[in-house]
Design a protein around this motif. Sequence first.
Motif, PDB file in Angstrom:
ATOM      1  N   ASP A  26      -1.490  37.525  36.221  1.00 20.72           N
ATOM      2  CA  ASP A  26      -1.620  38.541  37.259  1.00 20.72           C
ATOM      3  C   ASP A  26      -2.964  39.260  37.204  1.00 20.72           C
ATOM      4  OD1 ASP A  26       0.842  37.933  38.252  1.00 20.72           O
ATOM      5  OD2 ASP A  26       1.891  39.544  37.205  1.00 20.72           O
ATOM      6  N   ASP A  27      -3.671  39.153  36.110  1.00 25.46           N
ATOM      7  CA  ASP A  27      -4.954  39.817  35.985  1.00 25.46           C
ATOM      8  C   ASP A  27      -6.083  39.007  36.608  1.00 25.46           C
ATOM      9  OD1 ASP A  27      -3.623  41.772  34.535  1.00 25.46           O
ATOM     10  OD2 ASP A  27      -3.956  40.743  32.637  1.00 25.46           O
ATOM     11  N   ARG A  28      -5.758  37.849  37.211  1.00 29.04           N
ATOM     12  CA  ARG A  28      -6.747  37.019  37.892  1.00 29.04           C
ATOM     13  C   ARG A  28      -7.918  36.745  36.959  1.00 29.04           C
ATOM     14  NH1 ARG A  28      -6.696  37.362  43.419  1.00 29.04           N
ATOM     15  NH2 ARG A  28      -8.179  35.636  43.312  1.00 29.04           N
ATOM     16  N   THR A  29      -7.652  36.168  35.836  1.00 27.32           N
ATOM     17  CA  THR A  29      -8.682  35.945  34.832  1.00 27.32           C
ATOM     18  C   THR A  29      -9.524  34.721  35.150  1.00 27.32           C
ATOM     19  OG1 THR A  29      -7.073  34.738  33.516  1.00 27.32           O
ATOM     20  CG2 THR A  29      -7.409  37.047  32.968  1.00 27.32           C
ATOM     21  N   GLN A  30     -10.678  34.679  34.508  1.00 26.95           N
ATOM     22  CA  GLN A  30     -11.562  33.520  34.530  1.00 26.95           C
ATOM     23  C   GLN A  30     -11.702  33.011  33.098  1.00 26.95           C
ATOM     24  OE1 GLN A  30     -12.249  32.271  37.325  1.00 26.95           O
ATOM     25  NE2 GLN A  30     -13.381  33.575  38.725  1.00 26.95           N
ATOM     26  N   VAL A  31     -11.810  31.691  32.958  1.00 21.98           N
ATOM     27  CA  VAL A  31     -11.857  31.083  31.628  1.00 21.98           C
ATOM     28  C   VAL A  31     -13.139  30.273  31.475  1.00 21.98           C
ATOM     29  CG1 VAL A  31     -10.766  29.435  30.055  1.00 21.98           C
ATOM     30  CG2 VAL A  31      -9.343  30.968  31.427  1.00 21.98           C
ATOM     31  N   LEU A  32     -13.841  30.501  30.371  1.00 19.81           N
ATOM     32  CA  LEU A  32     -14.978  29.680  29.957  1.00 19.81           C
ATOM     33  C   LEU A  32     -14.623  29.027  28.638  1.00 19.81           C
ATOM     34  CD1 LEU A  32     -17.928  32.168  30.620  1.00 19.81           C
ATOM     35  CD2 LEU A  32     -17.528  30.047  31.883  1.00 19.81           C
ATOM     36  N   ASN A  33     -14.947  27.758  28.469  1.00 18.94           N
ATOM     37  CA  ASN A  33     -14.655  27.130  27.179  1.00 18.94           C
ATOM     38  C   ASN A  33     -15.689  26.063  26.835  1.00 18.94           C
ATOM     39  OD1 ASN A  33     -13.056  25.509  29.316  1.00 18.94           O
ATOM     40  ND2 ASN A  33     -13.061  24.124  27.560  1.00 18.94           N
ATOM     41  N   HIS A  34     -15.941  25.938  25.558  1.00 19.60           N
ATOM     42  CA  HIS A  34     -16.812  24.886  25.037  1.00 19.60           C
ATOM     43  C   HIS A  34     -16.439  24.658  23.585  1.00 19.60           C
ATOM     44  CE1 HIS A  34     -20.537  23.026  23.379  1.00 19.60           C
ATOM     45  NE2 HIS A  34     -20.556  22.440  24.564  1.00 19.60           N
ATOM     46  N   HIS A  35     -15.837  23.495  23.327  1.00 18.22           N
ATOM     47  CA  HIS A  35     -15.407  23.126  21.983  1.00 18.22           C
ATOM     48  C   HIS A  35     -14.482  24.204  21.415  1.00 18.22           C
ATOM     49  CE1 HIS A  35     -19.098  20.251  21.528  1.00 18.22           C
ATOM     50  NE2 HIS A  35     -18.426  20.069  22.641  1.00 18.22           N
ATOM     51  N   GLY A  36     -14.822  24.787  20.271  1.00 17.60           N
ATOM     52  CA  GLY A  36     -13.922  25.743  19.637  1.00 17.60           C
ATOM     53  C   GLY A  36     -14.131  27.174  20.086  1.00 17.60           C
ATOM     54  N   THR A  37     -14.926  27.394  21.132  1.00 16.42           N
ATOM     55  CA  THR A  37     -15.218  28.735  21.621  1.00 16.42           C
ATOM     56  C   THR A  37     -14.723  28.868  23.056  1.00 16.42           C
ATOM     57  OG1 THR A  37     -17.274  28.617  20.342  1.00 16.42           O
ATOM     58  CG2 THR A  37     -17.032  30.481  21.855  1.00 16.42           C
ATOM     59  N   PHE A  38     -14.008  29.937  23.354  1.00 14.76           N
ATOM     60  CA  PHE A  38     -13.617  30.164  24.738  1.00 14.76           C
ATOM     61  C   PHE A  38     -13.500  31.657  25.002  1.00 14.76           C
ATOM     62  CE2 PHE A  38      -9.541  29.799  22.551  1.00 14.76           C
ATOM     63  CZ  PHE A  38      -8.764  30.811  23.107  1.00 14.76           C
ATOM     64  N   LEU A 274     -10.519  15.118  41.947  1.00 17.45           N
ATOM     65  CA  LEU A 274     -11.040  14.219  40.920  1.00 17.45           C
ATOM     66  C   LEU A 274     -12.236  14.834  40.195  1.00 17.45           C
ATOM     67  CD1 LEU A 274     -10.789  10.899  42.929  1.00 17.45           C
ATOM     68  CD2 LEU A 274      -9.869  11.190  40.626  1.00 17.45           C
ATOM     69  N   ASN A 275     -13.156  15.417  40.951  1.00 19.58           N
ATOM     70  CA  ASN A 275     -14.349  16.002  40.339  1.00 19.58           C
ATOM     71  C   ASN A 275     -14.004  17.205  39.468  1.00 19.58           C
ATOM     72  OD1 ASN A 275     -16.037  14.121  41.540  1.00 19.58           O
ATOM     73  ND2 ASN A 275     -16.466  15.401  43.322  1.00 19.58           N
ATOM     74  N   ARG A 276     -13.061  18.035  39.935  1.00 15.19           N
ATOM     75  CA  ARG A 276     -12.627  19.173  39.134  1.00 15.19           C
ATOM     76  C   ARG A 276     -11.972  18.698  37.844  1.00 15.19           C
ATOM     77  NH1 ARG A 276     -13.914  22.974  37.007  1.00 15.19           N
ATOM     78  NH2 ARG A 276     -14.823  23.631  38.999  1.00 15.19           N
ATOM     79  N   SER A 277     -11.129  17.677  37.961  1.00 15.37           N
ATOM     80  CA  SER A 277     -10.444  17.144  36.781  1.00 15.37           C
ATOM     81  C   SER A 277     -11.448  16.576  35.784  1.00 15.37           C
ATOM     82  CB  SER A 277      -9.447  16.057  37.206  1.00 15.37           C
ATOM     83  OG  SER A 277      -8.472  16.583  38.078  1.00 15.37           O
ATOM     84  N   LYS A 278     -12.438  15.886  36.297  1.00 13.31           N
ATOM     85  CA  LYS A 278     -13.478  15.315  35.428  1.00 13.31           C
ATOM     86  C   LYS A 278     -14.246  16.415  34.702  1.00 13.31           C
ATOM     87  CE  LYS A 278     -17.540  12.260  35.688  1.00 13.31           C
ATOM     88  NZ  LYS A 278     -18.313  11.361  36.575  1.00 13.31           N
ATOM     89  N   ALA A 279     -14.656  17.452  35.445  1.00 13.38           N
ATOM     90  CA  ALA A 279     -15.400  18.557  34.837  1.00 13.38           C
ATOM     91  C   ALA A 279     -14.557  19.275  33.788  1.00 13.38           C
ATOM     92  CB  ALA A 279     -15.852  19.537  35.918  1.00 13.38           C
ATOM     93  N   ASP A 280     -13.280  19.485  34.082  1.00 14.37           N
ATOM     94  CA  ASP A 280     -12.396  20.151  33.121  1.00 14.37           C
ATOM     95  C   ASP A 280     -12.216  19.322  31.861  1.00 14.37           C
ATOM     96  OD1 ASP A 280     -11.998  22.374  34.696  1.00 14.37           O
ATOM     97  OD2 ASP A 280     -10.190  21.604  35.641  1.00 14.37           O
ATOM     98  N   LEU A 281     -12.025  18.016  32.045  1.00 17.97           N
ATOM     99  CA  LEU A 281     -11.834  17.155  30.880  1.00 17.97           C
ATOM    100  C   LEU A 281     -13.088  17.135  30.016  1.00 17.97           C
ATOM    101  CD1 LEU A 281     -10.101  15.217  29.278  1.00 17.97           C
ATOM    102  CD2 LEU A 281     -10.841  13.367  30.796  1.00 17.97           C
ATOM    103  N   ILE A 617      -3.670  25.707  44.141  1.00 13.68           N
ATOM    104  CA  ILE A 617      -3.988  26.248  42.820  1.00 13.68           C
ATOM    105  C   ILE A 617      -5.486  26.522  42.720  1.00 13.68           C
ATOM    106  CG2 ILE A 617      -3.967  25.741  40.334  1.00 13.68           C
ATOM    107  CD1 ILE A 617      -1.475  24.004  40.874  1.00 13.68           C
ATOM    108  N   GLN A 618      -5.842  27.641  42.100  1.00 15.79           N
ATOM    109  CA  GLN A 618      -7.244  28.032  41.960  1.00 15.79           C
ATOM    110  C   GLN A 618      -8.058  26.896  41.343  1.00 15.79           C
ATOM    111  OE1 GLN A 618      -7.928  31.374  39.369  1.00 15.79           O
ATOM    112  NE2 GLN A 618      -9.964  31.788  40.182  1.00 15.79           N
ATOM    113  N   LEU A 619      -9.189  26.595  41.951  1.00 16.76           N
ATOM    114  CA  LEU A 619     -10.120  25.551  41.544  1.00 16.76           C
ATOM    115  C   LEU A 619      -9.553  24.135  41.696  1.00 16.76           C
ATOM    116  CD1 LEU A 619     -11.594  27.105  38.247  1.00 16.76           C
ATOM    117  CD2 LEU A 619     -12.568  27.217  40.551  1.00 16.76           C
ATOM    118  N   GLN A 620      -8.338  24.004  42.245  1.00 12.29           N
ATOM    119  CA  GLN A 620      -7.637  22.713  42.322  1.00 12.29           C
ATOM    120  C   GLN A 620      -7.424  22.149  40.914  1.00 12.29           C
ATOM    121  OE1 GLN A 620      -9.544  20.361  45.570  1.00 12.29           O
ATOM    122  NE2 GLN A 620      -7.652  19.189  45.574  1.00 12.29           N
ATOM    123  N   ARG A 621      -7.199  23.014  39.968  1.00 15.18           N
ATOM    124  CA  ARG A 621      -7.025  22.635  38.561  1.00 15.18           C
ATOM    125  C   ARG A 621      -5.544  22.665  38.228  1.00 15.18           C
ATOM    126  NH1 ARG A 621      -9.924  26.696  34.884  1.00 15.18           N
ATOM    127  NH2 ARG A 621     -11.727  25.293  35.038  1.00 15.18           N
TER     128      ARG A 621
END
Length: 729
Positions: A26-38, A274-281, A617-621
């Motif tokens: 409900d807080d409409r958060t945004q997530v950044l991640n890279h390896h063991g840091t998010f 597909l592009n969103r899924s690829k970027a997320d993976l 769904i936000q970002l089609q993720r």
Amino acid sequence: MIEENEEIENAFIGQYKIKTDATYIDDRTQVLNHHGTFAILNRSGDILPLGEEFQGIYYEDTRYVNGLKLHLNNHSPTLLSSNIKEENEILSVDLTNPKMLFKGEWFPQGIIHIHRSQLVRDGHFHEKIEIENHNSNEHTCELTLDFDGDFKDIFEVRGVKREKRGEFLGFEYPDKNTIIMSYLGLDQVVRRCKITFNQAFSRLSQDGEIKYDLKLFPKKFQKVEYTISFLEGEEQSQIRDYHTDKSAIESDIEKSKNYLPIIETANEQFTHWLNRSKADLVSLMSDTPTGKYPYAGVPWYNTAFGRDGIITALETLWAAPKLSRDVLLYLASNQAEELDEANDAEPGKILHETRGGEMVALNEIPFKKYYGTNDATPLFLILAGEYYVRTGDISTIKQIWPNIIKAIHWINEYGDLDGDGYVEYQHKSKNGLTNQGWKDSHDSVSHANGQLAEPAIALCEIQGYVYSAKLHVANLAMIFEERELSKTLRAEAKILKEKFNEDFWDKQLGCYVIALDGRKKPCRVKSSNAGQVLYTGIADPGKAKRLVQSLMRPDMFSGWGIRTLSDAEIRFNPMSYHNGSVWPHDVALIAEGMGRYGYQEQSLELMTGLFDASLFIQLQRLPELFCGMERREGEGPTAYPVACSPQAWSVAAVYMLLQSILQIKINNLKKEVSFCKPILPEYIESMNIKNLDLGDVKVDIELTRHGRNNMISINWNLDDTEWQLSIIK
């Protein structure tokens, strides 16, 4: 009747569950991640103590930062926009000033533009703040940044209560552009958060607040940058800044993209999925000593999980074989070597999960290297067998052959607890998982009356995994001229298939039962577990047909996907984790199983359901899961409050869904790319697959749909006479 005094808070789920009343959705958060840091931030780029306080910046299973707040002239800026860039690398936030009075001067609303750019990479968080004056007058502004840290272990954040914690050592200011927050853990490790700015502060307080006095000339902007480094023990921070790591992340993305082909379709929204899924993976693919490994998901599972990594690799194997190789090598290097009941480890068993952090170091939780899963080991063997056919990479198979033999030994020696030919589980670790299939909630396996199954439990899909694993290893054994082993494994697989179809099939349900309990009594409930049986090939053809029909009925198919549990069952709850929700990876495995048995039209229904869900769904993720309510016209699926997003096996599901309707198979041993009765939906008239890795060459494949009868023409650009394109219509 379900017993009222049932031990809901037992084992893993009791102590370590993620509390759904502590949602961050409900807080409409945004997530950044890279390896063991998010980082979990609000849409303005701040970190606020809301609800159960999940927001923060995490490193190696510890939340270092739990407070970050930007003010302009003692006011919170007004949010204009907030976007994660397409490649997941940057959170871009636009803010402006509200109407405000500061030091006797009125500021009209909307004259100051603030642009925040944030990113994370390898133990660092960076922010670039650009402030521009769009007024014709000069203004003096005060920019304030307020930091705080709690250094909580991620299991603490998830709700595990600790009797005592370490000591927060407070703030240090070694110079005029640096803040250091420190914490001494009960493990005697000092964890530090070092915040380094590109310019000296104007003023500071002793509690993590710094201020800059900025003179803003008309139509000019100023810039403030800082880097947060997360350090354990004697670690020293490297010299890193926003621009260095931004360039490095862009380079990482380009390299990781080589793992996956480019897929474009005539449907722009499907291509975006597909592009969103690829970027997320790609964002979840972490570097390890053995190559890339897809971390399971942000925020709760941002680490290596055996089952999740294998299923992600299987989902993408036809498209990204290098990822499967890296997953195999990582899990082989972490295979259990000895009996260790505290970690549910047995020789030959494949890893369930690995964790870091203070609570693991103190053995407050058992997950430093934990092996409490019964399906990862046969799944590892399936991946090895399918990887070899896909790539012909004999050198990797030779390297892991000893691990394969150990895994087969585990199945027969340790997996089959009572010698009846089935693989069962019963946890030994006092703090371990009660259920050790993919549905590892304590209440995910029950009888028709709602009573929980008593161990040892033999899950239906695990028997299918074992059947497929033995056939794959039988094929691999012939490479090494181990004919007796191959013959034995084939015979065992045949017996298992016959016995399974007799003991697990329930004619009245039209479905395989979810499990046999410790007394070999069938757990007669209708679940998605039975659908995964199709993926393994253990189902008799006649039973497979009835099962497909059963799964596509409204009690199981919500309109978005297959529910984990039929809505006719006593324990059904569409808002539960495993008893009625919809999991994209589960749906993808079921769809591929249906396709393998020739039911591509049903596979297409499942793919369409998840594609339609993605549009809401936000970002089609696609998240880890969503609730299992019936699809309502004009509305999207109901979110599960603490689902991970991105989650590796969810974002990778689209690749297996495509495989399910195209039935594409790449056989390097035969030098053949084949399609078996491929279909495309009406909303996709054409599809181009570019740079598909065949090992020695790369190929582009074009598929075109003709008319309503779904005739598909397939062309490729490969003139190599070794490789053949085969289409079975």
